[in-house]
Design an enzyme around this catalytic site. Structure first.
Site, mmCIF file in Angstrom:
data_model
loop_
_atom_site.group_PDB
_atom_site.id
_atom_site.type_symbol
_atom_site.label_atom_id
_atom_site.label_comp_id
_atom_site.label_asym_id
_atom_site.label_seq_id
_atom_site.Cartn_x
_atom_site.Cartn_y
_atom_site.Cartn_z
ATOM 1 N N ARG A 238 4.779 24.014 -22.201
ATOM 2 C CA ARG A 238 5.305 22.880 -21.365
ATOM 3 C C ARG A 238 5.558 21.619 -22.417
ATOM 4 O O ARG A 238 4.868 21.327 -23.131
ATOM 5 C CB ARG A 238 4.018 22.679 -20.151
ATOM 6 C CG ARG A 238 4.037 23.575 -19.157
ATOM 7 C CD ARG A 238 3.371 23.207 -17.911
ATOM 8 N NE ARG A 238 3.139 24.400 -17.163
ATOM 9 C CZ ARG A 238 4.105 25.466 -16.614
ATOM 10 N NH1 ARG A 238 5.288 24.889 -16.489
ATOM 11 N NH2 ARG A 238 3.731 26.381 -15.993
ATOM 12 N N ASP A 239 6.603 21.096 -21.779
ATOM 13 C CA ASP A 239 6.886 19.846 -22.716
ATOM 14 C C ASP A 239 6.066 18.618 -22.434
ATOM 15 O O ASP A 239 5.288 18.744 -21.317
ATOM 16 C CB ASP A 239 8.419 19.254 -22.335
ATOM 17 C CG ASP A 239 8.890 18.373 -23.166
ATOM 18 O OD1 ASP A 239 9.983 18.606 -23.940
ATOM 19 O OD2 ASP A 239 8.322 17.076 -23.375
ATOM 20 N N ILE A 240 5.555 17.923 -23.474
ATOM 21 C CA ILE A 240 4.481 16.904 -23.356
ATOM 22 C C ILE A 240 5.126 15.514 -22.476
ATOM 23 O O ILE A 240 3.867 14.883 -22.070
ATOM 24 C CB ILE A 240 3.864 16.593 -24.926
ATOM 25 C CG1 ILE A 240 2.679 15.860 -24.750
ATOM 26 C CG2 ILE A 240 5.040 15.517 -25.678
ATOM 27 C CD1 ILE A 240 1.968 15.719 -26.166
ATOM 28 N N ASN B 160 19.323 20.435 -27.852
ATOM 29 C CA ASN B 160 19.413 19.305 -28.509
ATOM 30 C C ASN B 160 19.698 19.747 -30.069
ATOM 31 O O ASN B 160 18.649 20.493 -30.587
ATOM 32 C CB ASN B 160 18.571 18.269 -28.391
ATOM 33 C CG ASN B 160 18.550 17.953 -26.966
ATOM 34 O OD1 ASN B 160 19.553 17.809 -26.274
ATOM 35 N ND2 ASN B 160 17.470 17.477 -26.481
ATOM 36 N N VAL C 217 13.017 17.071 -32.720
ATOM 37 C CA VAL C 217 11.836 18.194 -33.269
ATOM 38 C C VAL C 217 12.851 19.169 -34.159
ATOM 39 O O VAL C 217 13.527 19.933 -33.435
ATOM 40 C CB VAL C 217 10.782 18.654 -32.596
ATOM 41 C CG1 VAL C 217 10.085 19.642 -33.340
ATOM 42 C CG2 VAL C 217 10.098 17.647 -31.799
ATOM 43 N N HIS D 222 14.672 24.914 -30.243
ATOM 44 C CA HIS D 222 14.027 24.972 -29.258
ATOM 45 C C HIS D 222 14.916 24.746 -27.924
ATOM 46 O O HIS D 222 15.705 24.154 -28.206
ATOM 47 C CB HIS D 222 12.747 23.778 -28.918
ATOM 48 C CG HIS D 222 13.312 22.429 -29.075
ATOM 49 N ND1 HIS D 222 13.373 22.013 -30.579
ATOM 50 C CD2 HIS D 222 13.492 21.393 -28.356
ATOM 51 C CE1 HIS D 222 13.768 20.831 -30.456
ATOM 52 N NE2 HIS D 222 13.849 20.354 -29.181
ATOM 53 N N MET D 223 14.707 25.677 -27.068
ATOM 54 C CA MET D 223 15.514 25.406 -25.551
ATOM 55 C C MET D 223 14.493 24.674 -24.779
ATOM 56 O O MET D 223 13.732 25.134 -24.288
ATOM 57 C CB MET D 223 15.934 26.972 -25.034
ATOM 58 C CG MET D 223 16.833 26.716 -23.876
ATOM 59 S SD MET D 223 17.351 28.313 -23.463
ATOM 60 C CE MET D 223 18.641 28.690 -24.769
ATOM 61 N N HIS D 224 15.299 23.667 -23.882
ATOM 62 C CA HIS D 224 14.484 23.189 -22.889
ATOM 63 C C HIS D 224 14.887 23.958 -21.582
ATOM 64 O O HIS D 224 16.088 24.061 -21.402
ATOM 65 C CB HIS D 224 14.873 21.554 -22.586
ATOM 66 C CG HIS D 224 14.468 20.737 -23.989
ATOM 67 N ND1 HIS D 224 13.599 19.714 -23.531
ATOM 68 C CD2 HIS D 224 15.213 20.435 -24.926
ATOM 69 C CE1 HIS D 224 13.692 18.852 -24.691
ATOM 70 N NE2 HIS D 224 14.564 19.464 -25.755
HETATM 71 P P1 DGP Z 1 14.194 17.311 -28.609
HETATM 72 O O1 DGP Z 1 14.147 17.647 -30.280
HETATM 73 O O2 DGP Z 1 15.063 15.915 -28.381
HETATM 74 O O3 DGP Z 1 15.204 18.264 -27.999
HETATM 75 O O4 DGP Z 1 12.943 17.232 -27.843
HETATM 76 C C1 DGP Z 1 11.977 17.501 -28.218
HETATM 77 C C2 DGP Z 1 10.612 17.648 -27.391
HETATM 78 O O5 DGP Z 1 9.497 18.124 -27.579
HETATM 79 C C3 DGP Z 1 10.654 16.401 -26.300
HETATM 80 O O6 DGP Z 1 10.979 16.543 -25.021
HETATM 81 C C4 DGP Z 1 9.123 16.147 -26.541
HETATM 82 C C5 DGP Z 1 8.710 17.433 -26.887
HETATM 83 N N1 DGP Z 1 7.320 17.370 -27.591
HETATM 84 C C6 DGP Z 1 7.327 16.609 -28.790
HETATM 85 N N2 DGP Z 1 6.081 16.796 -29.466
HETATM 86 C C7 DGP Z 1 5.419 17.536 -28.462
HETATM 87 C C8 DGP Z 1 3.992 18.154 -28.670
HETATM 88 O O7 DGP Z 1 3.149 17.989 -29.523
HETATM 89 N N3 DGP Z 1 3.781 19.074 -27.480
HETATM 90 C C9 DGP Z 1 4.678 19.292 -26.594
HETATM 91 N N4 DGP Z 1 4.342 20.059 -25.842
HETATM 92 N N5 DGP Z 1 5.900 18.782 -26.708
HETATM 93 C C10 DGP Z 1 6.191 17.967 -27.473
#
Ligand code: DGP
Length: 120
Positions: free
Chosen positions: A34-36, A92, A101, A105-107
């Protein structure tokens, strides 16, 4: 294209078990958690276990087993998370794609209507 991988990025640390995560699904080649900072009732990130920085890097260099394992994880997440009404998948990528990051990754976003494709 040089896809230099930073093994200190946050998802690399999650894969090494250095940072906890809320795992939804895992197989030999992918992890879903799960996204944080959830932006929808369902907001799961699917990542490969290999060191790939972006979708284009993964698409170019991943093995058939890694590609299949990643897509199997996407299928499992969609089946588990109740997104029969639909969802949005987002990858992204780099600066113009607003990637934070640098590990591919795929959301998977769902559980409510997700609006128009882009708001720029
Ligand atoms: P993006 O690189 O912009 O596609 O999005 C990165 C996503 O990662 C963002 O929605 C927040 C998530 N995220 C960042 N750090 C962590 C973490 O430590 N744990 C989790 N579960 N999600 C994270």
């Amino acid at each position: 294209m040089d896809y230099a991988y930073d093994d200190q990025n946050i998802f690399a640390r999650i894969l090494r078990g250095e940072i906890p995560n809320d795992t939804v699904f895992e197989n030999d080649h992918a992890l879903a958690f799960r996204d944080i900072r959830p932006q929808a009732p369902v907001h799961v990130l699917v990542i490969p276990k290999g060191a790939y920085v972006s979708l284009d890097h993964f698409a170019r260099d991943a093995s058939a087993a890694e590609l299949a394992g990643f897509m199997a994880a996407v299928a499992a997440v969609c089946a588990m998370e109740g997104v029969e009404a639909g969802f949005r998948a987002i990858c992204n990528t780099r600066e113009h794609g607003h990637q934070e990051v640098p590990h591919f990754h795929m959301h998977i976003l769902g559980g409510k209507p997700t609006g128009p494709m882009l708001a720029v």
